[in-house]
Design an enzyme around this catalytic site. Structure first.
Site, PDB file in Angstrom:
ATOM      1  N   CYS A  55       0.650   6.746   5.736  1.00  0.00           N
ATOM      2  CA  CYS A  55      -0.619   7.110   6.367  1.00  0.00           C
ATOM      3  C   CYS A  55      -0.627   8.605   6.722  1.00  0.00           C
ATOM      4  O   CYS A  55      -0.650   9.432   5.837  1.00  0.00           O
ATOM      5  CB  CYS A  55      -0.867   6.212   7.582  1.00  0.00           C
ATOM      6  SG  CYS A  55      -2.557   6.271   8.194  1.00  0.00           S
ATOM      7  N   HIS A  70       0.063   0.511   5.581  1.00  0.00           N
ATOM      8  CA  HIS A  70       1.135   0.477   6.585  1.00  0.00           C
ATOM      9  C   HIS A  70       2.102  -0.679   6.345  1.00  0.00           C
ATOM     10  O   HIS A  70       1.910  -1.769   6.897  1.00  0.00           O
ATOM     11  CB  HIS A  70       0.515   0.293   7.977  1.00  0.00           C
ATOM     12  CG  HIS A  70      -0.154   1.515   8.506  1.00  0.00           C
ATOM     13  ND1 HIS A  70       0.521   2.477   9.226  1.00  0.00           N
ATOM     14  CD2 HIS A  70      -1.441   1.937   8.428  1.00  0.00           C
ATOM     15  CE1 HIS A  70      -0.331   3.438   9.564  1.00  0.00           C
ATOM     16  NE2 HIS A  70      -1.524   3.144   9.091  1.00  0.00           N
ATOM     17  N   GLU A 129       4.940  -1.111   7.635  1.00  0.00           N
ATOM     18  CA  GLU A 129       5.640  -1.488   8.872  1.00  0.00           C
ATOM     19  C   GLU A 129       4.831  -2.499   9.686  1.00  0.00           C
ATOM     20  O   GLU A 129       5.354  -3.085  10.619  1.00  0.00           O
ATOM     21  CB  GLU A 129       5.963  -0.237   9.703  1.00  0.00           C
ATOM     22  CG  GLU A 129       4.827   0.347  10.533  1.00  0.00           C
ATOM     23  CD  GLU A 129       3.785   1.114   9.732  1.00  0.00           C
ATOM     24  OE1 GLU A 129       3.912   1.181   8.493  1.00  0.00           O
ATOM     25  OE2 GLU A 129       2.828   1.648  10.350  1.00  0.00           O
TER      26      GLU A 129
END
Lengths: 736, 229
Positions: B86, B203, B205
């Site tokens: 990002c 993302h 994560e």
């Protein structure tokens, strides 16, 4: 009398209040001093018309770590050395004038209330009201508010996990923007805003002080709107979310050192309320060197500096020998920190400008505004709204299918993903259920626990019956928590009303507070914090009384949760709370059906709080026992809407062979309270039956999950795609 | 191995990345403050998401001047692994470690939602645990993720298999409807010519635990760990 009416009007003080100030001081206040009184004696800071009522709200709970009203936000213990800090606050008038910045700074302000207590902000919610989207001004306000919230919340890395939006003509000139923030703190790191200890330093950190927001509290938040509101645009603050993000990190790092004695954010009425409120809590005074305050521009007067509402500022109280230690932390984050004064023990605020005394006021007088108790009078409109007859319900001959599709597309009910996909709802990776759920669920890392949060308010019900409406707001918020498996443990409230000096508005306020109180007592939960937003009127027309309830629930085991999605073909669907789907016509009181189909807000809503409590308990117990695959509360739009939402969200149909009679309108679209629909595997039914019998809570079997349509007897058989189209796409279309 | 997670003022995915590498995957991990210049103990640098310096001027335009970025360039030149997620991807483009730029979403709104990514080429250290053509379900959360580069750069990237992820539908078809931000060629993630720097807008994560809605992000972190095991 040296002060003119014009000046008093500017700061929203009455002549009688001015006389009281003179009497208290034994002299006339100077201009700066008068401005400080105007701010602190405003409704926004001083709660002149609401404090006596708010004292009735329940404030007892073994989980409560600070008394409501004494700190920036409520604090509720959740075990394992952790506490949740929460509060909801309005930013209605700034958003009406400048929607983007008004809403953005509303988020910023509520977030500062949370981290001022040493808590890490972990979730945002918001409750919004606008006029109909058919008017371009309302679309402008709506889109501006949503993008302002999105801009600020996304930048600071706090997930926006839920909210609600309603539309009605009464909010046209006066939208509501209520922002709620929830944070988490170790109980031993909890910060308080109590400044004491003579000689301790007052350190101002964060943004420079500019001319924005002067008279925000007195001028903007504490009076009604007239035609010249556009001219008040300069009183709206401008936000800097990046600065807020850095301020969060720096302040929490400073708190971790254990060297911060007290912390208080600068919000409404800026430095004035921050300093006065913190020393008032500590029974102390303060000496301020106003010339030390870093400014954005030259030539600002002490008056402007003391009343500026520039955002992203925080006041710290620190022992003199810890000064350089704390300053280094702020320097690391590229933030200014400036000693602007010190705590004194004389219980007086004394302000110096380049060593010349420019104000000196006793804290006690500043913090004790007059409190008003108005004689409440039942509103005139009750005479018209309290009737409801069947002629109104049937006369147009719509089919059940037509009605459901129309209600699903009604902006109050329509799916809100146009809004929430603009909000980061996942950052911090705790979001187990996000926007669109009955309540958002956030896990607490390092434990098995999760919390659930929601906010709810129903202006229609409160308009029709403020007492019952207030009770329903609490009941519904708690029901949303129970529907995901969480036990309600506390609420925070934002009371949005019209001009309280009007007896009928005061009646609404008083009754709502009583209703909220009654419901809280049944649930045995405290109101831990809150905010009052009065004077929500435009040109003499008040908004509907709109208390917004932010509720917090706890799941001791995060796995014991559920959501609204129908899951498995063949699961049976039950409704808790009644052994009958029908009710008499009063079930349509204040319903979305009446408003969407007939443009009427009519009837007398009701609630049985004892039944409400039982229904919620049964739902939670069944979730804990692992009996339930989905659950969804029945609220706006009634049973048919709840079923449609569970179908579309789970992408699976539902079939009921119930044969409804002539009163099918009430059965499908009535909004009787205390009902939750659940789905479960057939083989769990006997266990569930036993549980329900043990708790003696009524229920009824509605039908079976499966197929690709919502099928109810001979009344409707609507394909999922059509439901989805009506529910999921209409909000976006109404903005085109 | 050790992950190093860079923190700029305004970064907010640092904690999320740390949680995954340290708590979910049990790997040694530490934060790197943006003024730190010692990366010698780090095997893979993560540039996480957020709004570094508020991204007011242009995403990543201030962060690229942080002292750590000078060291990072050397780190990259040595062939060591860097993943930018990002805002991290935006910073890598802004500092020239990856080609192209990320501009405002074509819908001119922020978008936070789940998307499908097609793994275009598994032959690199970041997706070695995937199959080429595999579909990953990963969330996005950005206002400026619209990838742009001139045609020559795109052609060269295509030629060198530098496009790692493209937005696709649930069947793996790269369509206009599945492109959430207007990125050229539906580009969601790219790698540099040396194949040691990956940038991606989604993302990973946020999807390493089932309770958060999916675990496909693990493919990426586990691919990185695999290289060092």
């Amino acid at each position: 009398m040296s002060v003119s009416d014009e000046i008093l009007n500017d700061i929203a003080l009455s002549r009688a209040e001015y006389d009281k100030i003179v009497l208290g001081l034994g002299r006339e206040p100077n201009g700066l001093e008068l401005g400080m009184f105007g701010a602190l004696w405003s409704e926004h800071c001083g709660y002149k018309h609401s404090k006596l009522l708010l004292r009735e709200l329940p404030s007892e709970s073994p989980r409560l770590l600070v008394q409501p009203g004494q700190e920036n936000a409520g604090v509720i213990e959740i075990g394992q050395g952790l506490a949740i800090v929460m509060k909801v606050e309005s930013h209605n008038h700034p958003s009406a004038i400048e929607p983007f910045q008004g809403a953005a700074t509303g988020v910023g302000g509520i977030v500062r209330d949370i981290f001022a207590m040493g808590a890490r902000p972990m979730a945002l919610l918001n409750s919004l009201r606008f006029g109909p989207l058919s008017e371009s001004r309302n679309r402008y306000l709506f889109e501006g508010v949503v993008s302002g919230i999105s801009w600020y919340g996304n930048c600071i890395g706090v997930p926006d996990v839920g909210g609600e939006v309603y539309f009605s003509e009464v909010y046209s000139g006066n939208p509501l923007v209520n922002a709620m923030c929830v944070g988490i703190v170790g109980t031993d790191s909890l910060m308080k805003a109590k400044a004491s200890g003579s000689g301790n330093l007052l350190i101002l950190v964060g943004a420079d002080t500019g001319r924005d927001g002067i008279h925000g509290a007195s001028g903007l938040a504490s009076r009604t709107f007239e035609d010249d509101s556009e001219e008040m645009r300069p009183t709206v603050q401008v936000g800097n979310p990046f600065l807020e993000k850095v301020l969060i990190e720096a302040c929490l790092e400073a708190v971790d050192t254990g060297k911060i004695l007290a912390m208080q954010d600068l919000g409404a009425a800026g430095l004035t309320s921050t300093v006065v409120e913190s020393v008032a809590r500590g029974g102390a005074g303060a000496k301020l060197n106003i010339d030390m305050v870093p400014r954005r521009e030259k030539g600002m007067s002490p008056y402007e500096v003391m009343l500026s509402e520039s955002q992203e500022r925080m006041l710290l109280v620190v022992k003199p020998h810890d000064k350089s230690y704390i300053e280094a932390i702020f320097e690391k984050w590229d933030l200014d920190s400036t000693v602007i004064g010190a705590v004194t023990d004389d219980e007086t605020i004394t302000i110096y400008d380049e060593s010349v005394e420019v104000a000196s006021l006793p804290v006690k007088i500043l913090t004790e505004p007059p409190l008003y108790n108005i004689d409440a009078v039942e509103p005139e409109y009750f005479k018209e709204t309290r009737t409801l007859d069947f002629g109104m319900v049937f006369d147009k001959g719509y089919s059940a299918e037509d009605i459901l599709l129309k209600i699903l597309a009604f902006p109050d009910i329509a799916r809100k993903q146009w809004i929430f996909r603009q909000y980061d709802h996942q950052v911090q990776t705790n979001t187990l259920e996000g926007p669109g759920a009955d309540a958002a669920i956030l896990r607490i890392k390092g434990t098995n626990k999760a919390i659930a949060v929601t906010n709810d308010g129903n202006g229609r019900f409160c308009y029709l019956d403020p007492y019952v409406g207030g009770a329903i707001a609490v009941a519904e918020a708690c029901r949303n928590l129970s529907a995901v498996g969480a036990e309600p443990i506390a609420i925070t409230d934002c009371l949005n009303f019209g001009n309280p000096e009007r007896p009928d508005v005061y009646f609404q306020l008083e009754q709502c507070v009583k209703g909220i109180t009654a419901a809280c007592k049944v649930f045995d939960i405290p109101v831990v914090s809150g905010n009052v937003s009065l004077y929500n009127e435009t040109r003499g027309t008040a908004i509907w009384p709109t208390p917004v309830i932010g509720a917090l629930g706890i799941l001791e085991n995060a796995n014991d949760r559920t959501n609204i999605k129908f899951d498995n073909e063949g699961d049976i669907v039950l409704m808790l709370g009644s052994s009958n789907v029908s009710s008499d016509i009063t079930g349509l009181s204040g319903s979305a059906y009446l408003e969407a189909m007939y443009g009427k807000v009519q009837g007398v809503p009701s609630i049985d709080l004892a039944m409400e409590f039982k229904v919620q308990k049964l739902c939670r117990d069944a979730i804990k026992e692992g009996l339930i695959n989905s659950s969804h509360d029945v609220s706006d739009g009634g049973l048919a809407v709840a079923l449609a939402e569970s179908c579309v969200s789970g992408n699976i149909g539902f079939r009921s062979d119930l044969q409804l009679g002539n009163d099918w309108h009430v059965a499908l679209f009535g909004e009787s309270q205390s009902r939750i629909i659940i789905s479960m595997s057939k083989d769990k039914l006997s266990k569930f039956e036993a549980l329900a019998a043990e708790e003696s809570t009524p229920w009824i079997l509605l039908g079976v999950v499966g197929g690709h349509s919502l099928h109810i007897g001979t009344l409707m058989d609507i394909p999922l795609e059509d439901l989805d189209k009506a529910w999921s796409h209409s909000l976006k279309e109404s903005l085109l | 191995m050790r992950f190093g997670i860079v923190v700029f003022p305004g970064t907010w995915s640092d904690g999320d990345c740390y949680h995954v590498t340290k708590s979910v995957l049990g790997q040694d991990s530490r934060y790197i403050w943006h003024t730190d210049t010692d990366l010698s103990d780090i095997d893979c640098v993560v540039l996480p998401g957020g709004f570094s310096y508020g991204d007011y001027l242009r995403t990543g335009s201030i962060a690229r001047f942080s002292p750590v970025m000078h060291e990072l360039q050397k780190f990259v030149n040595e062939g060591r692994l860097v993943i930018g997620i990002c805002n991290g991807f935006q910073i890598l483009c802004e500092s020239g470690m990856l080609p192209g730029a990320l501009i405002r979403n074509n819908c001119v709104q922020f978008r936070c939602e789940w998307v499908n990514l097609r793994v275009e080429d598994r032959k690199n250290n970041f997706v070695s645990q995937c199959e080429t053509g595999q579909i990953l379900r990963v969330p996005i959360s950005h206002g400026e993720g619209n990838y742009y580069a001139d045609q020559e750069t795109i052609n060269s990237m295509l030629n060198d298999n530098q496009i790692v992820f493209r937005y696709c539908n649930e069947f793996g078809e790269v369509t206009a409807e599945s492109n959430p931000n207007g990125s050229l060629n539906n580009i969601a993630g790219i790698i540099n010519k040396n194949r040691n720097v990956l940038g991606m807008m989604p993302h990973p994560e946020r999807c390493c635990e089932a309770e958060l809605g999916g675990k496909d992000g693990l493919y990426i972190f586990e691919s990185i760990i695999k290289k060092f095991s």
